[in-house]
Write an enzyme that holds these catalytic residues in place. Structure first.
Site, PDB file in Angstrom:
ATOM      1  N   TYR A  44     -45.931 -16.465 117.532  1.00  0.00           N
ATOM      2  CA  TYR A  44     -45.262 -16.666 116.232  1.00  0.00           C
ATOM      3  C   TYR A  44     -43.805 -17.099 116.426  1.00  0.00           C
ATOM      4  O   TYR A  44     -42.901 -16.266 116.425  1.00  0.00           O
ATOM      5  CB  TYR A  44     -45.308 -15.366 115.425  1.00  0.00           C
ATOM      6  N   TRP A  48     -40.848 -14.639 110.083  1.00  0.00           N
ATOM      7  CA  TRP A  48     -41.768 -14.174 109.036  1.00  0.00           C
ATOM      8  C   TRP A  48     -41.056 -13.133 108.182  1.00  0.00           C
ATOM      9  O   TRP A  48     -40.238 -12.346 108.697  1.00  0.00           O
ATOM     10  CB  TRP A  48     -43.021 -13.555 109.652  1.00  0.00           C
ATOM     11  N   ASN A  49     -41.436 -13.112 106.905  1.00  0.00           N
ATOM     12  CA  ASN A  49     -40.758 -12.295 105.908  1.00  0.00           C
ATOM     13  C   ASN A  49     -40.776 -10.794 106.234  1.00  0.00           C
ATOM     14  O   ASN A  49     -39.729 -10.176 106.487  1.00  0.00           O
ATOM     15  CB  ASN A  49     -41.435 -12.639 104.570  1.00  0.00           C
ATOM     16  N   TRP A  50     -41.971 -10.182 106.238  1.00  0.00           N
ATOM     17  CA  TRP A  50     -41.939  -8.723 106.438  1.00  0.00           C
ATOM     18  C   TRP A  50     -41.709  -8.333 107.879  1.00  0.00           C
ATOM     19  O   TRP A  50     -41.213  -7.256 108.157  1.00  0.00           O
ATOM     20  CB  TRP A  50     -43.107  -8.002 105.768  1.00  0.00           C
ATOM     21  N   GLN A 122     -44.769 -12.697 100.847  1.00  0.00           N
ATOM     22  CA  GLN A 122     -45.403 -11.662 101.684  1.00  0.00           C
ATOM     23  C   GLN A 122     -45.035 -10.299 101.100  1.00  0.00           C
ATOM     24  O   GLN A 122     -44.162 -10.221 100.236  1.00  0.00           O
ATOM     25  CB  GLN A 122     -44.898 -11.778 103.143  1.00  0.00           C
ATOM     26  N   ASP A 184     -54.193 -10.746 106.217  1.00  0.00           N
ATOM     27  CA  ASP A 184     -55.061 -11.780 105.655  1.00  0.00           C
ATOM     28  C   ASP A 184     -56.543 -11.718 106.006  1.00  0.00           C
ATOM     29  O   ASP A 184     -57.366 -12.183 105.246  1.00  0.00           O
ATOM     30  CB  ASP A 184     -54.522 -13.160 106.033  1.00  0.00           C
ATOM     31  N   ARG A 219     -59.444 -13.658 116.192  1.00  0.00           N
ATOM     32  CA  ARG A 219     -58.768 -14.373 115.094  1.00  0.00           C
ATOM     33  C   ARG A 219     -59.743 -14.602 113.938  1.00  0.00           C
ATOM     34  O   ARG A 219     -60.951 -14.410 114.071  1.00  0.00           O
ATOM     35  CB  ARG A 219     -58.236 -15.736 115.620  1.00  0.00           C
ATOM     36  N   GLU A 421     -49.457  -6.614 119.289  1.00  0.00           N
ATOM     37  CA  GLU A 421     -49.671  -6.841 117.854  1.00  0.00           C
ATOM     38  C   GLU A 421     -50.667  -5.817 117.297  1.00  0.00           C
ATOM     39  O   GLU A 421     -50.496  -5.289 116.226  1.00  0.00           O
ATOM     40  CB  GLU A 421     -50.182  -8.266 117.655  1.00  0.00           C
TER      41      GLU A 421
HETATM   42  C1  GLC Z   1     -49.944 -12.441 111.115  1.00  0.00           C
HETATM   43  C2  GLC Z   1     -50.003 -11.162 110.284  1.00  0.00           C
HETATM   44  C3  GLC Z   1     -48.820 -11.123 109.347  1.00  0.00           C
HETATM   45  C4  GLC Z   1     -47.527 -11.287 110.145  1.00  0.00           C
HETATM   46  C5  GLC Z   1     -47.560 -12.559 111.015  1.00  0.00           C
HETATM   47  C6  GLC Z   1     -46.400 -12.640 111.958  1.00  0.00           C
HETATM   48  O1  GLC Z   1     -50.121 -13.551 110.332  1.00  0.00           O
HETATM   49  O2  GLC Z   1     -51.185 -11.073 109.579  1.00  0.00           O
HETATM   50  O3  GLC Z   1     -48.784  -9.911 108.658  1.00  0.00           O
HETATM   51  O4  GLC Z   1     -46.446 -11.335 109.285  1.00  0.00           O
HETATM   52  O5  GLC Z   1     -48.717 -12.544 111.779  1.00  0.00           O
HETATM   53  O6  GLC Z   1     -46.341 -11.519 112.777  1.00  0.00           O
END
Ligand code: GLC
Length: 455
Positions: A44, A48-50, A122, A184, A219, A421
């Protein structure tokens, strides 16, 4: 002499504990690319938001100034109407799909100028994390100034959620895409997603990249992924117009986890507003409405579980997953509901409690659920974020021993497997992305309790 043990494994001695905390801090600093901290080492590469909210909370333990920068970076991606996107692409494209060009946010009049973002939201964890950072900060003045600075942006986000995503005033906030749920691939989205039926000619061209760094069998499956992409294509054609998306999205769900996070965030917003001397009536109104609707619409008395509501097809989605316990995290359940959730479900070895099929708490899907798969993303693996929310909820309702057991399992998973993760609940083997930032951030949050004296 053997080291003292609990049911969950050896208790670390002080040196080992310090070493573990240091590894958590180092994971966050190693993922720091300047403007933001990546959620993981490879998988990633954007903000990312959260994840950013949790990362900021973790950074708040040892570098409050850097923590504030993380929040400011995320807020730079906020849309003009208040929406806070689920991904901000500070550094342009990468090998991650979807990249900034896929979203075409320039189709929207509300897109922020000069920055690339996604067009979805999110779970709104940010206000909760900001409040916890504030409670922990030793420089009270700098922290209060920061809260004063970001509070209006947070308020605009919540106003957007309670208007754009609840135009009918139901009290519950709707999501239009499984990615908005943060979880998701969870089973509660299967049924609503099955009703999304793109024809081949409606599918935009795309190249999936999420299995480049992680095994494909961990996945989402292809058919679901197609629908994820198709939905985004609809939204960009509609110029991300919030009214159209709510009225026409083939996927419209009032989610248990999302609304619990939104509810807890309102409680935190009210506390922040009180401290700043800001009005709280609007927040209170949303809070009361959400509380009422959550229990009248999402609680299933027969099963003793909370379920997501498919607002497009007007039905509850009866899949037993860990999101049901988020009502404890947010304090939405009453005493009797809490007893059922914990006694009949969380402590039930057929569902979530350890037994021969699973050693570690808390599987993300009930073990007796049809969709349970111990290694597939959100369908069974243990997530540290979920465990943290569950243990916060257990503490809130006075189940201290069980909270301790969840904390013990979480720490054991991270100490032996590293900050991953997610983890296989059967043997604790790590899976998904490595060097995962929010796991590291939450290790700090679980081990360094909030000071009691402050608000
Ligand atoms: C995945 C998770 C999501 C998270 C993202 C980045 O898409 O489902 O919750 O924000 O990864 O870690």
């Amino acid at each position: 002499m053997e080291a003292p043990t609990t049911v969950d494994g050896p208790i670390p001695d002080a040196t080992e504990l310090q070493d573990f905390l240091e590894r958590a801090r180092r994971t966050l600093t190693a993922n720091d690319v300047g403007e933001f901290v990546k959620p993981g080492l490879h998988q990633y590469p954007h903000q990312w938001n959260w994840d950013a909210a949790l990362v900021a909370m973790g950074l708040g333990h040892f570098d409050p100034e850097r923590a504030r920068k993380e929040v400011r970076s995320l807020l730079r991606g906020q849309w003009l109407d208040g929406m806070l996107p689920h991904v901000v692409y500070h550094n342009g494209s990468s090998d991650y799909f979807p990249g900034p060009e896929f979203w075409q946010i320039e189709q929207s009049v509300a897109a922020p100028p000069g920055i690339h973002t996604s067009g979805l939201v999110q779970p709104p964890l940010l206000a909760t994390c900001v409040r916890r950072m504030h409670r922990r900060a030793s420089d009270r003045e700098a922290s209060l100034a920061f809260v004063r600075e970001v509070y209006p942006r947070l308020l605009r986000l919540h106003r957007w959620l309670h208007h754009a995503r609840d135009p009918e005033g139901t009290g519950l906030v709707a999501i239009v895409h499984p990615w908005e749920s943060g979880t998701d691939n969870a089973a509660r989205f299967v049924q609503p997603l099955m009703q999304v039926t793109p024809s081949a000619s409606q599918m935009p061209a795309y190249q999936r990249r999420d299995s480049d760094h992680v095994a494909a069998d961990e996945r989402p499956v292809h058919a679901d992924y197609e629908r994820f992409v198709y939905l985004i294509d609809r939204f960009r054609r509609w110029g991300y117009d919030a009214e159209t998306m709510y009225a026409r999205s083939p996927f419209l769900v009032q989610d248990t986890l999302f609304n619990a996070v939104a509810y807890q965030a309102l409680e935190d917003m009210i506390a922040l507003a009180d401290e700043l001397g800001e009005p709280t009536a609007e927040l209170e109104r949303w809070r009361v409405r959400l509380h009422r609707a959550y229990n009248s619409k999402l609680w299933d008395d027969e099963e003793g579980l909370y379920f997501a509501y498919d607002a497009r097809h007007h039905q509850l989605v009866r899949e037993n997953g860990v999101a049901t316990f988020m009502a404890l995290y947010a304090g939405l359940a009453d005493r009797a509901q809490a007893e059922v959730l914990v006694g009949a479900h969380l402590e039930n070895p057929d569902e979530y409690a350890p037994d021969a099929r699973s050693r570690f708490r808390v599987p993300s899907q009930a073990k007796n659920n049809y969709f349970y798969e111990p290694r597939r993303y959100w369908r069974g693996p243990v997530w540290i974020l979920v465990n943290w929310m569950v243990l916060e909820g257990l503490e809130r309702y006075g189940y201290h021993d069980l909270a301790e057991a969840v904390r013990g399992d979480s720490l054991e998973l991270m100490r032996s497997g590293g900050f991953f993760e997610y983890y296989d609940p059967r043997d604790g083997s790590p899976a998904g992305a490595s060097d995962f930032s929010w796991s590291a951030a939450l290790a700090l949050e679980m081990l360094e309790p909030l000071p009691l004296a402050l608000s």
